[in-house]
Design a protein around this motif. Structure first.
Motif, PDB file in Angstrom:
ATOM      1  N   VAL A 198      -0.817   5.488  28.726  1.00 39.12           N
ATOM      2  CA  VAL A 198      -1.547   6.507  27.952  1.00 39.12           C
ATOM      3  C   VAL A 198      -0.783   7.557  27.274  1.00 39.12           C
ATOM      4  O   VAL A 198      -1.165   7.602  26.010  1.00 39.12           O
ATOM      5  N   ILE A 199       0.145   8.108  27.962  1.00 41.32           N
ATOM      6  CA  ILE A 199       1.087   9.067  27.543  1.00 41.32           C
ATOM      7  C   ILE A 199       1.831   8.452  26.186  1.00 41.32           C
ATOM      8  O   ILE A 199       1.797   9.111  24.997  1.00 41.32           O
ATOM      9  N   VAL A 253      -1.100   3.084  39.171  1.00 39.40           N
ATOM     10  CA  VAL A 253      -1.998   4.081  38.472  1.00 39.40           C
ATOM     11  C   VAL A 253      -1.144   5.191  37.774  1.00 39.40           C
ATOM     12  O   VAL A 253      -1.002   5.516  36.630  1.00 39.40           O
ATOM     13  N   GLY A 254      -0.392   6.001  38.816  1.00 41.42           N
ATOM     14  CA  GLY A 254       0.202   7.232  38.268  1.00 41.42           C
ATOM     15  C   GLY A 254       1.342   6.916  37.393  1.00 41.42           C
ATOM     16  O   GLY A 254       1.571   7.648  36.537  1.00 41.42           O
ATOM     17  N   VAL A 255       1.930   5.728  37.304  1.00 41.14           N
ATOM     18  CA  VAL A 255       3.256   5.583  36.789  1.00 41.14           C
ATOM     19  C   VAL A 255       2.819   4.706  35.322  1.00 41.14           C
ATOM     20  O   VAL A 255       3.074   5.193  34.216  1.00 41.14           O
ATOM     21  N   HIS A 256       2.021   3.543  35.742  1.00 42.95           N
ATOM     22  CA  HIS A 256       2.052   2.751  34.428  1.00 42.95           C
ATOM     23  C   HIS A 256       0.671   2.936  33.607  1.00 42.95           C
ATOM     24  O   HIS A 256       0.866   2.857  32.621  1.00 42.95           O
ATOM     25  N   ALA A 283       7.446  14.230  33.926  1.00 42.73           N
ATOM     26  CA  ALA A 283       6.722  15.381  34.610  1.00 42.73           C
ATOM     27  C   ALA A 283       5.222  15.180  34.941  1.00 42.73           C
ATOM     28  O   ALA A 283       4.657  15.233  36.015  1.00 42.73           O
ATOM     29  N   VAL A 284       4.360  14.478  33.916  1.00 45.68           N
ATOM     30  CA  VAL A 284       3.039  14.253  34.314  1.00 45.68           C
ATOM     31  C   VAL A 284       2.819  13.183  35.061  1.00 45.68           C
ATOM     32  O   VAL A 284       2.135  13.104  36.012  1.00 45.68           O
ATOM     33  N   CYS A 285       3.705  12.285  35.123  1.00 42.04           N
ATOM     34  CA  CYS A 285       3.488  10.987  35.931  1.00 42.04           C
ATOM     35  C   CYS A 285       3.966  11.403  37.427  1.00 42.04           C
ATOM     36  O   CYS A 285       3.215  10.874  38.577  1.00 42.04           O
ATOM     37  N   SER A 286       4.940  12.296  37.419  1.00 43.45           N
ATOM     38  CA  SER A 286       5.205  12.915  39.077  1.00 43.45           C
ATOM     39  C   SER A 286       4.096  13.545  39.474  1.00 43.45           C
ATOM     40  O   SER A 286       3.881  13.502  40.913  1.00 43.45           O
ATOM     41  N   GLY A 334      10.726   7.981  38.081  1.00 48.66           N
ATOM     42  CA  GLY A 334      11.064   8.700  36.919  1.00 48.66           C
ATOM     43  C   GLY A 334      11.544   7.946  35.773  1.00 48.66           C
ATOM     44  O   GLY A 334      10.970   7.955  34.592  1.00 48.66           O
ATOM     45  N   ALA A 335      12.543   7.130  36.024  1.00 46.97           N
ATOM     46  CA  ALA A 335      13.202   6.147  35.211  1.00 46.97           C
ATOM     47  C   ALA A 335      12.103   5.343  34.445  1.00 46.97           C
ATOM     48  O   ALA A 335      11.786   4.844  33.459  1.00 46.97           O
ATOM     49  N   VAL A 336      11.224   4.726  35.802  1.00 47.65           N
ATOM     50  CA  VAL A 336      10.230   3.570  35.331  1.00 47.65           C
ATOM     51  C   VAL A 336       9.155   4.194  34.556  1.00 47.65           C
ATOM     52  O   VAL A 336       8.527   3.554  33.456  1.00 47.65           O
ATOM     53  N   ALA A 337       8.806   5.461  34.643  1.00 47.81           N
ATOM     54  CA  ALA A 337       7.932   6.284  33.912  1.00 47.81           C
ATOM     55  C   ALA A 337       8.438   6.318  32.548  1.00 47.81           C
ATOM     56  O   ALA A 337       7.428   6.366  31.660  1.00 47.81           O
ATOM     57  N   GLY A 338       9.474   6.568  32.324  1.00 48.65           N
ATOM     58  CA  GLY A 338       9.942   6.877  30.861  1.00 48.65           C
ATOM     59  C   GLY A 338      10.218   5.497  30.021  1.00 48.65           C
ATOM     60  O   GLY A 338       9.749   5.356  28.888  1.00 48.65           O
TER      61      GLY A 338
END
Length: 424
Positions: free
Chosen positions: A323-324, A315-318, A294-297, A265-269
């Motif tokens: 894109v978000i 793909v799910g995170v980066h 939430a969306v990347c999770s 989650g931290a990396v997604a942010g």
């Protein structure tokens, strides 16, 4: 020369350099023990390959004067020709061009390294080295020119990408997906457990990434000023919010707050705030972080539904996080910039990079496979690619067996140790 700004950019470059070893730890802890060293090396090798290519022609292709249509720089600066320690950006006052080039080099280094997590456990190391050599030359350098060079077509379109949402994260995420489709699934995908072998390493890597990302984001201001301060603050709060968003979704969906979820989650942010942080306020940064977490999770589970084996959720995170962040800045940008017009520009930037990177990355993966074979042999994959390609292992398990025997451990306990080795 502006000494304060020069020092700030050089320190930021060092922080971004740290992010590649941090990524190695983050990914290395997530794989099974038999391929931990290979995962570390897939990041580290980028430091060698891309650094040399950057001097030879990469900087010139990315930041040389445009050759036309905003697509690519010229080759006037091959080998840093015409650039001396006294050459400054910004005319009479600025930072040395070499400081800027060093800072941008670290972006070029980490971008292909990000892709490596998608291909964990199953590719030849020599093929990976060839692939990233081709990829940065044909994909990263041109896209960096589009986004950040004043003559680049996305720059002229006024697409906001302060520190790499399109050029780094979307580029790497979609390129990784293309390579995964060429290489194929790991043996045992969706059948065998493929749990992280060291969650402490994952957390260490995530923490170092968070630390280095201040250089990545705030350093992109290229000056010690208010823009850098705003970007640094937004980096912190968006990352914290994304971690909370990921954990909340994980708790609702799976019933637990996991350390892997906190790190991811931290990396997604961090990914989502990269393109947008300089153009939004702190409340906008929190919103971007919550949505990204939430969306990347949710997005990391798509690989099981769609059937592509993205080993470590690149793909799910980066891709998704990039894109978000790239799109939300179109709506949340302050000072009258945000709106539907800007959203359209952001979408044009995101999806044009996705289309180009996917098509060319797929072609390069196919070429690599045809030339030397991309995929490791079944025997090497099953036995462990650390031993096959590096003649090493991450941990010396023989010491565990020796100590147990010295203590007179029962045959049953020794069998348990052997079973743990097999599971690992």
């Amino acid at each position: 020369m502006n000494g304060a700004d020069t020092a700030f950019v050089l320190i930021s470059a060092a922080l971004v350099m740290l992010m590649t070893p941090a990524l190695a730890f983050f990914y290395g802890g997530m794989v099974r023990v038999k391929s931990a060293l290979n995962m570390l090396m897939m990041s580290f090798i980028s430091l060698g390959i891309v650094s040399v290519l950057w001097v030879l022609f990469g900087y010139s292709l990315a930041f040389g004067d445009d050759v036309g249509a905003g697509l690519l720089g010229n080759l006037d600066h091959i080998g840093f020709k015409g650039i001396t320690p006294e050459t400054l950006t910004g005319g009479k006052e600025g930072i040395p061009v070499l400081a800027f080039a060093l800072f941008q080099l670290m972006f070029a280094v980490i971008t292909p390294a990000l892709m490596s997590g998608a291909l964990a456990d199953r590719v030849k190391f020599s093929a990976w080295a060839l692939f990233i050599t081709l990829w940065v030359s044909v994909v990263y350098f041109p896209v960096a020119h589009w986004v950040w060079q004043a003559d680049g077509w996305l720059f002229k379109l006024k697409v906001i990408d302060f520190a790499g949402g399109t050029a780094v994260h979307i580029n790497a995420g979609i390129g990784a997906l293309a390579a995964v489709l060429v290489v194929g699934k790991r043996i045992g995908f969706k059948k065998d457990p493929m749990r992280p072998h060291s969650l402490p390493l994952v957390m260490l890597g995530a923490g170092l990434l968070w630390f280095g990302w201040f250089g990545f984001n705030a350093g992109s201001a290229l000056a010690a000023n208010g823009t850098a301060a705003n970007m640094a603050m937004n980096t912190q709060v968006a990352t914290g919010a994304a971690m909370l968003g990921w954990l909340a979704y994980e708790r609702i969906r799976h019933g637990a707050f996991t350390t892997l979820g906190a790190a991811s989650g931290a990396v997604a942010g961090l990914v989502a705030i990269t393109p947008s942080g300089a153009a939004v306020n702190a409340f906008g940064a929190i919103l971007i972080g919550l949505v990204a977490g939430a969306v990347c999770s949710w997005a990391v589970g798509l690989k099981f539904k769609l059937g592509f084996d993205d080993s470590l959720d690149v793909v799910g995170v980066h891709l998704v996080g990039g894109v978000i962040g790239t799109l939300l800045v179109g709506l949340l940008a302050t000072d009258g910039v945000g709106g539907l017009t800007q959203l359209g520009r952001q979408a044009a930037g995101a999806f044009s990079v996705m289309a180009y990177s996917f098509a060319v990355s797929w072609a390069l993966a196919k070429l690599t496979d045809k030339l030397i074979g991309f995929r490791a042999s079944e025997e090497d994959e099953l036995s462990g690619i650390d031993q096959a390609f590096h003649a090493e292992t991450a941990y010396d398990f023989s010491a565990v067996g020796g100590a147990a025997a010295a203590r007179g451990t029962s045959a049953h306990a020794e069998q348990q140790i052997r079973n743990k080795k097999v599971d690992a």
